[in-house]
Design an enzyme around this catalytic site. Structure first.
Site, PDB file in Angstrom:
ATOM      1  N   GLY A  28       0.823  -1.190   0.000  1.00 47.80           N
ATOM      2  CA  GLY A  28       0.000   0.000   0.000  1.00 47.80           C
ATOM      3  C   GLY A  28       0.865   1.250   0.000  1.00 47.80           C
ATOM      4  N   SER A  32       6.412  -4.564  -1.930  1.00 45.12           N
ATOM      5  CA  SER A  32       6.136  -3.160  -2.218  1.00 45.12           C
ATOM      6  C   SER A  32       6.282  -2.327  -0.932  1.00 45.12           C
ATOM      7  CB  SER A  32       4.746  -3.035  -2.857  1.00 45.12           C
ATOM      8  OG  SER A  32       4.575  -1.790  -3.475  1.00 45.12           O
ATOM      9  N   TRP A  33       5.274  -1.542  -0.551  1.00 47.53           N
ATOM     10  CA  TRP A  33       5.370  -0.808   0.714  1.00 47.53           C
ATOM     11  C   TRP A  33       5.685  -1.756   1.864  1.00 47.53           C
ATOM     12  CZ3 TRP A  33       6.026   2.851   4.149  1.00 47.53           C
ATOM     13  CH2 TRP A  33       5.493   2.697   5.431  1.00 47.53           C
ATOM     14  N   ASP A  41       9.812  -3.510 -13.509  1.00 44.59           N
ATOM     15  CA  ASP A  41       8.928  -2.852 -12.541  1.00 44.59           C
ATOM     16  C   ASP A  41       9.018  -1.342 -12.710  1.00 44.59           C
ATOM     17  OD1 ASP A  41       7.558  -1.908 -10.334  1.00 44.59           O
ATOM     18  OD2 ASP A  41       8.381  -3.399  -8.959  1.00 44.59           O
ATOM     19  N   HIS A  60       6.194  -5.353 -11.434  1.00 48.87           N
ATOM     20  CA  HIS A  60       5.842  -5.215 -10.020  1.00 48.87           C
ATOM     21  C   HIS A  60       5.034  -6.403  -9.515  1.00 48.87           C
ATOM     22  CE1 HIS A  60       5.521  -2.663  -6.462  1.00 48.87           C
ATOM     23  NE2 HIS A  60       4.237  -2.944  -6.379  1.00 48.87           N
TER      24      HIS A  60
END
Length: 319
Positions: free
Chosen positions: A43, A115-116, A271, A299
């Site tokens: 996120g 990711s986050w 990505d 990604h």
């Protein structure tokens, strides 16, 4: 095609009071006597999903999933304008993870995420290295200012028309490199139409950046934002407008603190959301870390990356 483990239901779940009026949703699946592992979702503000459970061998792992403050099944939900975002910071999330670990009676756990989730996992491990047995991360992001600026401004080089629409969703006096802050302000507007329009526009831009990847969902335009999208955009803009309350470059700078923790970094060379240079720079700064780059993915997941993830978790299960 590399298959994940079969779908599994949690054997335990609940809501943990983490203070400031926040209740954190958590669940455990697999074997109660298995190796503890925690999945840190992305996120920020996306929440966990059932498919994440399938990364773990249910006979060898005690897998923990949780929804970070304000999203998923945690309360209050950030889609509610009354939810107080002052108590939703990286520091709060780190404290929440520690409180959850203690509540579940876990001494050490493997950390994985994407990711986050890689930023949050790394910061947690740097602050609590003795609580982390191993680390496996994918779609590497460390939330430097340059990474945020690339995602919300630099990537316009590939999608100039689509970025212009994203830029037009912010006030005209907002600088191009300050769009997260401009959208964070819009997501606090008392007018629900303003919040909905901002969330929809932000979501469209993020989907556009990933739209060239194999299996990417069609980019939607002008579709009203649902509660999960409202929460995601509000939280995401809130964090990125403030550099996630981290000293710029601190995650890579402090990677040396992870020297005693086995780590595997998995990334897609294509990505556009999180360019591969971040994964490379992190691997160089983290003594002993292993970097695996799939030349043909971005990604999102790929068959090769899934194979690497499952093999890494199988190897770590015996450590």
């Amino acid at each position: 095609m590399t298959q994940l483990y079969p779908p599994v239901e949690p054997y335990d779940y609940g809501m943990l009071d983490v203070g400031d009026g926040n209740q954190l949703y958590w669940e455990t699946c697999g074997s109660p006597d298995g190796k503890p592992a925690v999945m840190v979702h992305g996120g920020p503000g996306q929440g966990s999903v059932p498919n994440m459970r399938r990364m773990f061998d249910p006979e060898r792992y005690r897998a923990v999933l949780f929804d970070q403050r304000g999203c998923g099944r945690s309360t209050p939900h950030a889609s509610d304008p009354a939810a107080d975002m002052r108590h939703n910071t990286t520091g709060h999330l780190i404290e929440d993870m520690e409180r959850l670990r203690e509540y579940l009676g876990i001494d050490q756990w493997l950390i994985t995420g994407g990711s986050w989730g890689t930023t949050l996992a790394l910061v947690y491990a740097q602050r609590h290295p003795h609580r982390v047995s191993q680390i496996m991360l994918s779609a590497i992001s460390t939330t430097r200012r340059s990474e945020i600026d690339w995602l919300y401004c630099g990537a316009r080089r590939f999608f100039p028309q689509e970025w212009a629409a994203f830029r037009a969703g912010a006030p005209p006096d907002a600088a191009d490199d300050e769009l997260p802050a401009a959208y964070a302000d819009l997501m606090e507007d008392p007018d629900p139409q303003v919040r909905n329009r901002a969330a929809s526009t932000w979501r469209t831009w993020e989907d556009t950046v990933l739209s060239l990847e194999t299996g990417a969902k069609p980019v939607s335009h002008g579709i009203p934002a649902d509660a999960d999208t409202l929460a995601f955009v509000r939280i995401c803009a809130h964090y990125y407008a403030r550099g996630a309350w981290l000293d710029d470059g601190a995650v890579i700078r402090d990677a040396r603190l992870l020297a005693d923790i086995p780590g595997v970094l998995i990334h897609g060379r294509l990505d556009l959301s999180c360019p591969a240079i971040t994964a490379w720079e992190l691997a160089r700064a983290w003594p002993g870390a292993e970097l695996l780059i799939d030349d043909h993915s971005g990604h999102r997941g790929s068959n090769l990356k899934r194979r690497w993830m499952l093999a890494t978790l199988a190897r770590f299960a015996d450590m």
